[in-house]
Motif scaffolding. Structure first.
Motif, PDB file in Angstrom:
ATOM      1  N   SER A 122    -169.372  54.729  35.624  1.00  0.00           N
ATOM      2  CA  SER A 122    -170.372  55.347  34.785  1.00  0.00           C
ATOM      3  C   SER A 122    -171.660  54.685  35.041  1.00  0.00           C
ATOM      4  O   SER A 122    -172.798  55.231  35.460  1.00  0.00           O
ATOM      5  CB  SER A 122    -170.116  55.664  33.189  1.00  0.00           C
ATOM      6  OG  SER A 122    -171.136  56.062  32.662  1.00  0.00           O
ATOM      7  N   CYS A 123    -171.632  53.279  34.903  1.00  0.00           N
ATOM      8  CA  CYS A 123    -172.746  52.403  35.162  1.00  0.00           C
ATOM      9  C   CYS A 123    -173.553  52.521  36.538  1.00  0.00           C
ATOM     10  O   CYS A 123    -174.610  52.628  36.757  1.00  0.00           O
ATOM     11  CB  CYS A 123    -172.404  51.130  34.664  1.00  0.00           C
ATOM     12  SG  CYS A 123    -172.405  50.868  33.054  1.00  0.00           S
ATOM     13  N   ALA A 124    -172.508  52.617  37.477  1.00  0.00           N
ATOM     14  CA  ALA A 124    -172.914  52.689  38.788  1.00  0.00           C
ATOM     15  C   ALA A 124    -173.708  54.075  39.064  1.00  0.00           C
ATOM     16  O   ALA A 124    -174.747  54.045  39.871  1.00  0.00           O
ATOM     17  CB  ALA A 124    -171.919  52.516  39.899  1.00  0.00           C
ATOM     18  N   GLU A 125    -173.093  54.987  38.523  1.00  0.00           N
ATOM     19  CA  GLU A 125    -173.865  56.451  38.728  1.00  0.00           C
ATOM     20  C   GLU A 125    -175.242  56.233  38.112  1.00  0.00           C
ATOM     21  O   GLU A 125    -176.130  56.944  38.520  1.00  0.00           O
ATOM     22  CB  GLU A 125    -172.842  57.394  38.093  1.00  0.00           C
ATOM     23  CG  GLU A 125    -173.463  58.956  38.176  1.00  0.00           C
ATOM     24  CD  GLU A 125    -173.809  59.440  39.638  1.00  0.00           C
ATOM     25  OE1 GLU A 125    -174.845  60.172  39.813  1.00  0.00           O
ATOM     26  OE2 GLU A 125    -173.380  58.785  40.649  1.00  0.00           O
ATOM     27  N   ILE A 126    -175.300  55.752  36.711  1.00  0.00           N
ATOM     28  CA  ILE A 126    -176.360  55.729  36.025  1.00  0.00           C
ATOM     29  C   ILE A 126    -177.588  55.080  36.990  1.00  0.00           C
ATOM     30  O   ILE A 126    -178.750  55.565  37.197  1.00  0.00           O
ATOM     31  CB  ILE A 126    -176.428  54.987  34.851  1.00  0.00           C
ATOM     32  CG1 ILE A 126    -175.585  55.696  33.738  1.00  0.00           C
ATOM     33  CG2 ILE A 126    -177.676  54.434  34.382  1.00  0.00           C
ATOM     34  CD1 ILE A 126    -175.168  55.032  32.811  1.00  0.00           C
ATOM     35  N   VAL A 127    -177.207  53.889  37.767  1.00  0.00           N
ATOM     36  CA  VAL A 127    -178.098  53.310  38.582  1.00  0.00           C
ATOM     37  C   VAL A 127    -178.527  53.921  39.747  1.00  0.00           C
ATOM     38  O   VAL A 127    -179.705  54.137  40.136  1.00  0.00           O
ATOM     39  CB  VAL A 127    -177.664  51.733  38.917  1.00  0.00           C
ATOM     40  CG1 VAL A 127    -178.600  51.181  39.683  1.00  0.00           C
ATOM     41  CG2 VAL A 127    -177.507  51.185  37.712  1.00  0.00           C
ATOM     42  N   GLN A 186    -179.900  54.410  29.307  1.00  0.00           N
ATOM     43  CA  GLN A 186    -178.422  54.758  29.550  1.00  0.00           C
ATOM     44  C   GLN A 186    -177.437  53.623  29.525  1.00  0.00           C
ATOM     45  O   GLN A 186    -176.368  53.729  28.967  1.00  0.00           O
ATOM     46  CB  GLN A 186    -178.179  55.845  30.524  1.00  0.00           C
ATOM     47  CG  GLN A 186    -179.194  57.023  30.316  1.00  0.00           C
ATOM     48  CD  GLN A 186    -178.726  58.231  31.211  1.00  0.00           C
ATOM     49  OE1 GLN A 186    -177.872  57.973  32.259  1.00  0.00           O
ATOM     50  NE2 GLN A 186    -179.625  59.065  31.301  1.00  0.00           N
ATOM     51  N   LEU A 187    -177.800  52.431  30.160  1.00  0.00           N
ATOM     52  CA  LEU A 187    -176.928  51.436  30.033  1.00  0.00           C
ATOM     53  C   LEU A 187    -176.855  50.936  28.747  1.00  0.00           C
ATOM     54  O   LEU A 187    -175.693  50.315  28.196  1.00  0.00           O
ATOM     55  CB  LEU A 187    -177.499  50.239  30.985  1.00  0.00           C
ATOM     56  CG  LEU A 187    -177.218  50.469  32.601  1.00  0.00           C
ATOM     57  CD1 LEU A 187    -177.894  49.319  33.365  1.00  0.00           C
ATOM     58  CD2 LEU A 187    -175.926  50.727  32.802  1.00  0.00           C
ATOM     59  N   MET A 188    -177.841  50.763  27.966  1.00  0.00           N
ATOM     60  CA  MET A 188    -177.768  50.261  26.577  1.00  0.00           C
ATOM     61  C   MET A 188    -177.127  51.319  25.584  1.00  0.00           C
ATOM     62  O   MET A 188    -176.414  50.742  24.687  1.00  0.00           O
ATOM     63  CB  MET A 188    -179.074  49.997  26.252  1.00  0.00           C
ATOM     64  CG  MET A 188    -179.813  48.792  26.673  1.00  0.00           C
ATOM     65  SD  MET A 188    -181.632  48.678  26.234  1.00  0.00           S
ATOM     66  CE  MET A 188    -181.379  47.418  24.777  1.00  0.00           C
ATOM     67  N   ALA A 189    -177.083  52.474  26.088  1.00  0.00           N
ATOM     68  CA  ALA A 189    -176.400  53.456  25.204  1.00  0.00           C
ATOM     69  C   ALA A 189    -174.892  53.226  25.614  1.00  0.00           C
ATOM     70  O   ALA A 189    -173.958  53.102  24.520  1.00  0.00           O
ATOM     71  CB  ALA A 189    -176.761  54.882  25.594  1.00  0.00           C
ATOM     72  N   VAL A 190    -174.477  52.828  26.788  1.00  0.00           N
ATOM     73  CA  VAL A 190    -172.979  52.873  26.971  1.00  0.00           C
ATOM     74  C   VAL A 190    -172.425  51.254  26.664  1.00  0.00           C
ATOM     75  O   VAL A 190    -171.418  51.456  25.837  1.00  0.00           O
ATOM     76  CB  VAL A 190    -172.751  52.554  28.623  1.00  0.00           C
ATOM     77  CG1 VAL A 190    -171.402  52.075  29.002  1.00  0.00           C
ATOM     78  CG2 VAL A 190    -173.032  53.978  29.475  1.00  0.00           C
ATOM     79  N   HIS A 191    -173.384  50.407  26.566  1.00  0.00           N
ATOM     80  CA  HIS A 191    -172.866  49.058  25.983  1.00  0.00           C
ATOM     81  C   HIS A 191    -173.087  49.011  24.694  1.00  0.00           C
ATOM     82  O   HIS A 191    -172.202  48.398  23.939  1.00  0.00           O
ATOM     83  CB  HIS A 191    -173.825  48.015  26.616  1.00  0.00           C
ATOM     84  CG  HIS A 191    -173.639  47.736  28.138  1.00  0.00           C
ATOM     85  ND1 HIS A 191    -174.844  47.733  28.893  1.00  0.00           N
ATOM     86  CD2 HIS A 191    -172.572  47.592  28.637  1.00  0.00           C
ATOM     87  CE1 HIS A 191    -174.087  47.557  30.188  1.00  0.00           C
ATOM     88  NE2 HIS A 191    -173.029  47.214  30.059  1.00  0.00           N
ATOM     89  N   ALA A 228    -166.909  43.843  43.406  1.00  0.00           N
ATOM     90  CA  ALA A 228    -167.612  44.577  44.458  1.00  0.00           C
ATOM     91  C   ALA A 228    -168.509  45.502  43.912  1.00  0.00           C
ATOM     92  O   ALA A 228    -169.634  45.665  44.396  1.00  0.00           O
ATOM     93  CB  ALA A 228    -166.775  44.710  45.623  1.00  0.00           C
ATOM     94  N   GLU A 229    -167.831  46.257  42.964  1.00  0.00           N
ATOM     95  CA  GLU A 229    -168.447  47.756  42.550  1.00  0.00           C
ATOM     96  C   GLU A 229    -169.786  47.183  41.557  1.00  0.00           C
ATOM     97  O   GLU A 229    -170.842  47.846  41.460  1.00  0.00           O
ATOM     98  CB  GLU A 229    -167.737  48.267  41.670  1.00  0.00           C
ATOM     99  CG  GLU A 229    -168.212  49.452  41.001  1.00  0.00           C
ATOM    100  CD  GLU A 229    -168.626  50.635  42.012  1.00  0.00           C
ATOM    101  OE1 GLU A 229    -169.421  51.481  41.652  1.00  0.00           O
ATOM    102  OE2 GLU A 229    -168.330  50.573  43.259  1.00  0.00           O
ATOM    103  N   LEU A 273    -175.466  46.019  40.759  1.00  0.00           N
ATOM    104  CA  LEU A 273    -176.589  45.127  40.521  1.00  0.00           C
ATOM    105  C   LEU A 273    -177.633  45.051  41.613  1.00  0.00           C
ATOM    106  O   LEU A 273    -178.918  44.956  41.411  1.00  0.00           O
ATOM    107  CB  LEU A 273    -176.094  43.641  40.220  1.00  0.00           C
ATOM    108  CG  LEU A 273    -175.156  43.561  38.932  1.00  0.00           C
ATOM    109  CD1 LEU A 273    -174.873  42.162  38.850  1.00  0.00           C
ATOM    110  CD2 LEU A 273    -176.372  43.901  37.722  1.00  0.00           C
ATOM    111  N   ALA A 274    -177.136  45.168  43.101  1.00  0.00           N
ATOM    112  CA  ALA A 274    -178.029  45.147  43.991  1.00  0.00           C
ATOM    113  C   ALA A 274    -178.854  46.309  43.895  1.00  0.00           C
ATOM    114  O   ALA A 274    -180.052  46.142  44.326  1.00  0.00           O
ATOM    115  CB  ALA A 274    -177.318  45.085  45.312  1.00  0.00           C
TER     116      ALA A 274
END
Length: 207
Positions: A72-77, A96-101, A123-124, A129-130
């Motif tokens: 989910s975080c990867a898709e948000i980014v 959205q990351l803060m909402a997930v966390h 790796a994911e 992060l990259a």
């Protein structure tokens, strides 16, 4: 051993695995990553050896528990990086990351730490992060993000966001939205006054 017995054993093993995952997911979300394996086993009503048969290390269990949140975080980014305006993309990502966390204390630690988790999980996270670092670069190039901003500032915001205590998940989300707005205003190169989301009454901080 009969086919019927083997099938029952496989079914029992699957049930144990799913119960362990469900218990671990709830425990890490509520209490953070410090919950020991023996406590996970106790809550799942299995022995610690059963947990280790399914997950050879605690890190392997964590990676399995948080696989969906990581995706989910990867898709948000990815959505943030695809936005036409990098600042708006960064705002989307932070909010959205803060909402997930806000709803999962454990995942905030798993996402921002460098634990020795399985390679696929690491790796994911590193790819995510990259991509986030590229979005930060674009927002700086556009003049929207302050030049002294560093990626660790987002980690700091996520870990602070983890500390929000509220009576309900809805209140945690509401408090997280306000906190995200405050953080984004501090990140902006030339802050523009806009109304903040409504404040939420939270329990007093414990000394």
């Amino acid at each position: 051993m009969t086919t019927e017995v083997r099938a029952r054993q496989r079914s029992d093993a699957r049930d144990n695995r799913e119960r362990i995952l469900a218990v671990a997911r709830a425990a890490f979300a509520m209490d953070g990553l410090g919950v020991p394996i023996r406590e996970i086993a106790r809550r799942a009503e299995v022995g610690a050896a059963t947990v280790y048969r399914h997950f050879t290390t605690k890190e392997a269990l964590l990676a399995e528990v948080f696989a969906d949140q990581m995706a989910s975080c990867a898709e948000i980014v990815r959505r943030g990086l695809a936005a036409d305006d990098p600042w708006r993309g960064l705002c989307l990502v932070v909010e959205q990351l803060m909402a997930v966390h806000a709803l999962d204390r454990g995942f905030a630690r798993a996402f921002t730490s460098r634990m020795s988790e399985p390679a696929e999980f690491a790796a994911e996270r590193d790819r995510t992060l990259a991509s986030l670092l590229e979005l930060v670069r674009q927002a700086k190039d556009a003049g929207s993000l302050r030049e002294d901003f560093v990626l660790e500032d987002i980690n700091l915001a996520l870990l602070a966001n983890e500390g929000i205590r509220a009576d309900t998940p809805e209140m945690r989300l509401a408090a997280s939205r306000r906190f995200a707005a405050l953080m984004l205003r501090s990140f902006q190169a030339h802050p523009v006054w806009t109304p903040l989301p409504p404040a939420v009454r939270l329990p007093p901080a414990q000394g």
